[in-house]
Design an enzyme around this catalytic site. Structure first.
Site, PDB file in Angstrom:
ATOM      1  N   ASP A  17       0.832  -1.208   0.000  1.00 57.67           N
ATOM      2  CA  ASP A  17       0.000   0.000   0.000  1.00 57.67           C
ATOM      3  C   ASP A  17       0.867   1.259   0.000  1.00 57.67           C
ATOM      4  O   ASP A  17       1.985   1.248   0.537  1.00 57.67           O
ATOM      5  CB  ASP A  17      -0.910  -0.027   1.238  1.00 57.67           C
ATOM      6  CG  ASP A  17      -2.084   0.932   1.104  1.00 57.67           C
ATOM      7  OD1 ASP A  17      -2.272   1.515   0.016  1.00 57.67           O
ATOM      8  OD2 ASP A  17      -2.811   1.106   2.100  1.00 57.67           O
ATOM      9  N   GLY A  20       0.061   5.436  -4.407  1.00 58.41           N
ATOM     10  CA  GLY A  20      -0.560   6.709  -4.786  1.00 58.41           C
ATOM     11  C   GLY A  20       0.004   7.858  -3.966  1.00 58.41           C
ATOM     12  O   GLY A  20       0.350   8.925  -4.509  1.00 58.41           O
ATOM     13  N   ASN A  65     -10.612  -2.955  -5.947  1.00 57.42           N
ATOM     14  CA  ASN A  65      -9.860  -2.070  -6.853  1.00 57.42           C
ATOM     15  C   ASN A  65     -10.543  -1.910  -8.218  1.00 57.42           C
ATOM     16  O   ASN A  65     -10.261  -0.960  -8.942  1.00 57.42           O
ATOM     17  CB  ASN A  65      -8.422  -2.557  -7.066  1.00 57.42           C
ATOM     18  CG  ASN A  65      -7.512  -2.369  -5.872  1.00 57.42           C
ATOM     19  OD1 ASN A  65      -6.533  -3.096  -5.711  1.00 57.42           O
ATOM     20  ND2 ASN A  65      -7.806  -1.395  -5.018  1.00 57.42           N
ATOM     21  N   SER A 192      -8.242  -5.278   4.855  1.00 61.96           N
ATOM     22  CA  SER A 192      -8.872  -4.999   3.558  1.00 61.96           C
ATOM     23  C   SER A 192      -9.217  -6.249   2.740  1.00 61.96           C
ATOM     24  O   SER A 192      -8.842  -6.363   1.570  1.00 61.96           O
ATOM     25  CB  SER A 192      -7.964  -4.077   2.728  1.00 61.96           C
ATOM     26  OG  SER A 192      -7.767  -2.865   3.401  1.00 61.96           O
TER      27      SER A 192
HETATM   28  C1  FPP Z   1      -2.088   0.161  -3.316  1.00 59.16           C
HETATM   29  O1  FPP Z   1      -1.573   1.459  -3.335  1.00 59.16           O
HETATM   30  C2  FPP Z   1      -1.523  -0.595  -4.444  1.00 59.16           C
HETATM   31  C3  FPP Z   1      -2.263  -1.134  -5.442  1.00 59.16           C
HETATM   32  C4  FPP Z   1      -3.722  -1.063  -5.511  1.00 59.16           C
HETATM   33  C5  FPP Z   1      -1.624  -1.833  -6.578  1.00 59.16           C
HETATM   34  C6  FPP Z   1      -0.363  -2.573  -6.284  1.00 59.16           C
HETATM   35  C7  FPP Z   1       0.376  -2.724  -7.538  1.00 59.16           C
HETATM   36  C8  FPP Z   1       1.723  -2.715  -7.671  1.00 59.16           C
HETATM   37  C9  FPP Z   1       2.641  -2.679  -6.538  1.00 59.16           C
HETATM   38  C10 FPP Z   1       2.363  -2.714  -9.017  1.00 59.16           C
HETATM   39  C11 FPP Z   1       1.954  -3.788  -9.954  1.00 59.16           C
HETATM   40  C12 FPP Z   1       2.083  -5.154  -9.400  1.00 59.16           C
HETATM   41  C13 FPP Z   1       2.838  -6.136  -9.923  1.00 59.16           C
HETATM   42  C14 FPP Z   1       2.769  -7.477  -9.312  1.00 59.16           C
HETATM   43  C15 FPP Z   1       3.736  -5.949 -11.055  1.00 59.16           C
HETATM   44  P1  FPP Z   1      -2.582   2.675  -3.494  1.00 59.16           P
HETATM   45  O2  FPP Z   1      -2.688   3.012  -4.934  1.00 59.16           O
HETATM   46  O3  FPP Z   1      -3.890   2.321  -2.830  1.00 59.16           O
HETATM   47  O4  FPP Z   1      -1.853   3.799  -2.703  1.00 59.16           O
HETATM   48  P2  FPP Z   1      -2.526   5.011  -1.906  1.00 59.16           P
HETATM   49  O5  FPP Z   1      -3.344   4.403  -0.790  1.00 59.16           O
HETATM   50  O6  FPP Z   1      -1.350   5.777  -1.401  1.00 59.16           O
HETATM   51  O7  FPP Z   1      -3.371   5.767  -2.891  1.00 59.16           O
END
Ligand code: FPP
Length: 245
Positions: A17, A20, A65, A192
């Site tokens: 996490d 973003g 998501n 989650s």
């Molecule tokens: C959560 O961060 C992350 C995700 C929903 C996606 C995770 C994906 C990757 C790490 C990259 C792709 C994966 C692979 C296996 C190549 P967030 O976007 O919710 O962060 P935030 O809470 O700060 O907005």
């Protein structure tokens, strides 16, 4: 490094996490956070392989998501496809098998194809299993498991009562042990909808570090923390230390 080789977790699960927020801090679009996140995926997979961790499960895309803006969903799908195509040879070189959990039938056809191809190519690799949770939600997994159990006739009259061990065979995770250690980055302290059944006795570590800043040194510190804990599985401290009176 001060890790005890006798107390290494067999299975680490990670809620990656903070991509973003990392991007926002850098003044970059969110997808750049995910891109950097995928570089960290590569680094942490390599670290787990070096540390001889047999199973690593990464929460890469949750059922919830799907509700993100379509541009972000599409960008994540492209990133995943790119990653798998680019890293397949590296998985083979490191003898890492790829597996998935989740309802992957909802993923775009081209992503499903590259996943099937990578899984087939790495199927015989036996040094470590990398499990990507994709279109995954624990409640969805449990509902699907119950439907499969029912279709197998195990809930019909006269069948023996369903046991946790039998139900576990119908979960997406049937091929691996429960996680010993669950890590969530970015300071959020919730699970989650991730592996709700399987983490009944996992050790949880919540770290403030955002996923794009989570390097091998952070992983090692978390494992050190895990190794300092006493896992009692409902028993007393004396019992687990074999000092029962
Ligand atoms: C959560 O961060 C992350 C995700 C929903 C996606 C995770 C994906 C990757 C790490 C990259 C792709 C994966 C692979 C296996 C190549 P967030 O976007 O919710 O962060 P935030 O809470 O700060 O907005």
């Amino acid at each position: 490094m001060s890790l005890d080789p006798q107390k290494m977790p067999r299975h680490i699960a990670i809620i990656m996490d903070g991509n973003g927020r990392w991007a926002k801090q850098q003044g970059l679009p969110r997808i750049e956070g995910h891109r950097r996140g995928s570089e960290i995926v590569e680094e942490i997979v390599e670290s787990c392989r070096t540390l001889n961790i047999p199973f690593l499960t990464l929460y890469a895309f949750s059922m919830e998501n799907w509700a993100r803006p379509p541009e972000e969903v599409n960008a994540l799908m492209s990133l995943l496809k790119e990653f798998l195509k680019a890293k397949c040879q590296k998985l083979l070189n490191n003898e890492i098998r790829l597996e998935t959990i989740g309802d992957i039938s909802r993923l775009p056809q081209d992503v499903q194809e590259v996943l099937a191809d990578t899984k087939a190519k790495t199927a015989a690799c036996d040094k470590m299993t990398l499990v990507l949770a994709l279109s995954y939600g624990a409640r969805d997994e449990m509902m699907r498991a119950i439907q499969k159990v029912s279709a197998a006739g195990l809930l019909s009259e006269g069948s023996p009562p369903l046991s946790p061990e039998v139900l576990a065979k119908y979960l997406d995770t049937h091929f691996m042990p429960d996680p010993d250690l669950l890590i969530r980055t970015s300071g959020e302290s919730r699970t989650s909808n991730f592996l709700l059944w399987q983490t009944a006795y996992s050790e949880f570590v919540f770290t403030e570090t955002l996923w794009p800043d989570f390097h091998e040194s952070n992983l090692i510190k978390v494992i050190e923390q895990y190794q300092r804990r006493e896992r009692r599985f409902g028993q007393t401290s004396d019992q687990v230390q074999d000092r029962a009176i």
